[in-house]
Scaffold this active site. Structure first.
Site, PDB file in Angstrom:
ATOM      1  CE  LYS A 162      -4.085  -1.987   2.338  1.00  0.00           C
ATOM      2  NZ  LYS A 162      -4.952  -2.195   3.347  1.00  0.00           N
ATOM      3  CG  ASP A 199       2.392  -3.747  13.131  1.00  0.00           C
ATOM      4  OD1 ASP A 199       1.468  -2.978  13.578  1.00  0.00           O
ATOM      5  OD2 ASP A 199       2.428  -5.169  12.924  1.00  0.00           O
ATOM      6  CG  ASN A 222      -1.854  10.983   9.687  1.00  0.00           C
ATOM      7  OD1 ASN A 222      -2.860  12.012   9.721  1.00  0.00           O
ATOM      8  ND2 ASN A 222      -2.039  10.010   8.809  1.00  0.00           N
ATOM      9  CB  SER A 248      -6.457  14.599  19.185  1.00  0.00           C
ATOM     10  OG  SER A 248      -7.457  13.900  20.022  1.00  0.00           O
ATOM     11  CE1 TYR A 283     -10.825   7.243  16.502  1.00  0.00           C
ATOM     12  CE2 TYR A 283     -12.493   8.532  16.938  1.00  0.00           C
ATOM     13  CZ  TYR A 283     -11.422   8.560  16.063  1.00  0.00           C
ATOM     14  OH  TYR A 283     -11.289   9.371  15.204  1.00  0.00           O
ATOM     15  CE  LYS A 321      -8.182   9.281  17.070  1.00  0.00           C
ATOM     16  NZ  LYS A 321      -6.745   9.461  16.049  1.00  0.00           N
TER      17      LYS A 321
END
Length: 301
Positions: free
Chosen positions: A71, A93, A120, A156, A185, A189
């Site tokens: 990718k 990873d 990121n 974030s 999740y 963040k």
């Protein structure tokens, strides 16, 4: 009632970031980055891809860090066609701490300096069963220069307002299984903001500037685990294109003004904001930092 109102007030700033005012910053304002060495994690897609693209256009040397070589090389080829410049694949990873250590060693064998690190990469709302190799919640775990500063940019989200830290859920546990994958999740963040501020506090005297940010509601592969109907609704009324979402992190990582934002939290588009008050609590920050240090201790020798 009082607690409910208090929680709503803490989340209220996020609502004001859903439809931000027109950006006063554009990629054309980025200075020449010749000689700058940059790592962008998750650089093969979405915000990471657009960040790499803008950095290459301004002559940075960019390492595109990703888990999948296939990718990454596809993205590098596309970026070269778009910019005439070539990013460098860097295998990383983030769900495997041993692999992270190996990756860092590989980078240091090639470069003496790193001027900007873009944290990121991320994952949103995966199945609850998905963990890192070290047993951490997947969403929680996948987490010197010419101006005499190095920058750490931590991506974030507005989700940082929606949760605080649940200390027994960073690894798999009955408590973790009681939380929704959305809450996990948002917790990750929220932790991003706390960690960025701790980096700023601990390493400012070494010339490191750390900034966390909400990139905005953006159409990216991050939504791959979102149910199809919810994804369609989000795309129709809430989401902006990826180049728009990259603006805030590009400002944080490249613009001279951002050197004044050490430990701060930025909001769309390239504006200074504030996250929940818990993010600025030193006791919470120090406790989280110690927990993280303990988790990586086996890999520091």
């Amino acid at each position: 009632m009082g607690n409910t109102l208090s929680e709503f007030q803490k989340k209220l700033p996020a609502l004001g970031q859903i439809y931000p005012p027109k950006s006063k910053f554009s990629v054309d304002q980025i200075p020449d980055l010749t000689g700058r060495v940059v790592i962008v994690t998750g650089g093969n897609t979405g915000l990471g891809y657009e960040t790499v693209k803008a950095l290459l256009q301004h002559n940075a040397k960019v390492y595109l860090a990703a888990r999948s070589k296939e990718k990454a090389e596809k993205a590098i080829s596309s970026l070269k066609e778009a910019t005439g410049k070539e990013a460098i694949f860097h295998e990383l990873d983030l769900s495997d701490l041993a692999a992270v250590k190996k990756s860092a060693g590989h980078f240091l064998s090639k470069e003496k300096e790193l001027h900007v690190l873009y944290n990121n990469a991320g994952v949103m709302w995966p199945p609850i069963e998905m963990l890192t190799k070290d047993g951490h919640d997947l969403q929680f775990g996948a987490k010197t220069s010419p101006d005499q500063h190095a920058r750490v940019i931590v991506v974030s989200s507005s989700g940082a307002y929606a949760e605080t830290l649940h200390w027994g859920t960073f690894k798999d546990s009955p408590e973790r299984r009681k939380l929704s994958t959305q809450s996990l999740y948002y917790q990750s963040k929220h932790a991003n903001v706390i960690v960025a501020r701790q980096i700023a506090k601990r390493y400012a005297d070494k010339g490191i500037v750390a900034i966390s940010l909400n990139p905005g509601n953006i159409t990216t592969d991050l939504q791959r685990y979102v149910p199809p109907l919810a994804s369609k609704i989000m795309s129709t009324i809430l989401l902006y294109p990826a180049p728009q979402g990259a603006l805030t992190q590009l400002f944080a990582g490249t613009m001279p003004e951002a050197l004044n934002y050490n430990g701060e939290y930025m909001i769309p588009w390239a504006r200074l904001g504030k996250c929940r008050p818990e993010c600025y609590n030193d006791e919470i920050g120090e406790r989280l930092w110690k927990w993280l240090e303990d988790e990586v201790k086996p890999y520091r020798t």
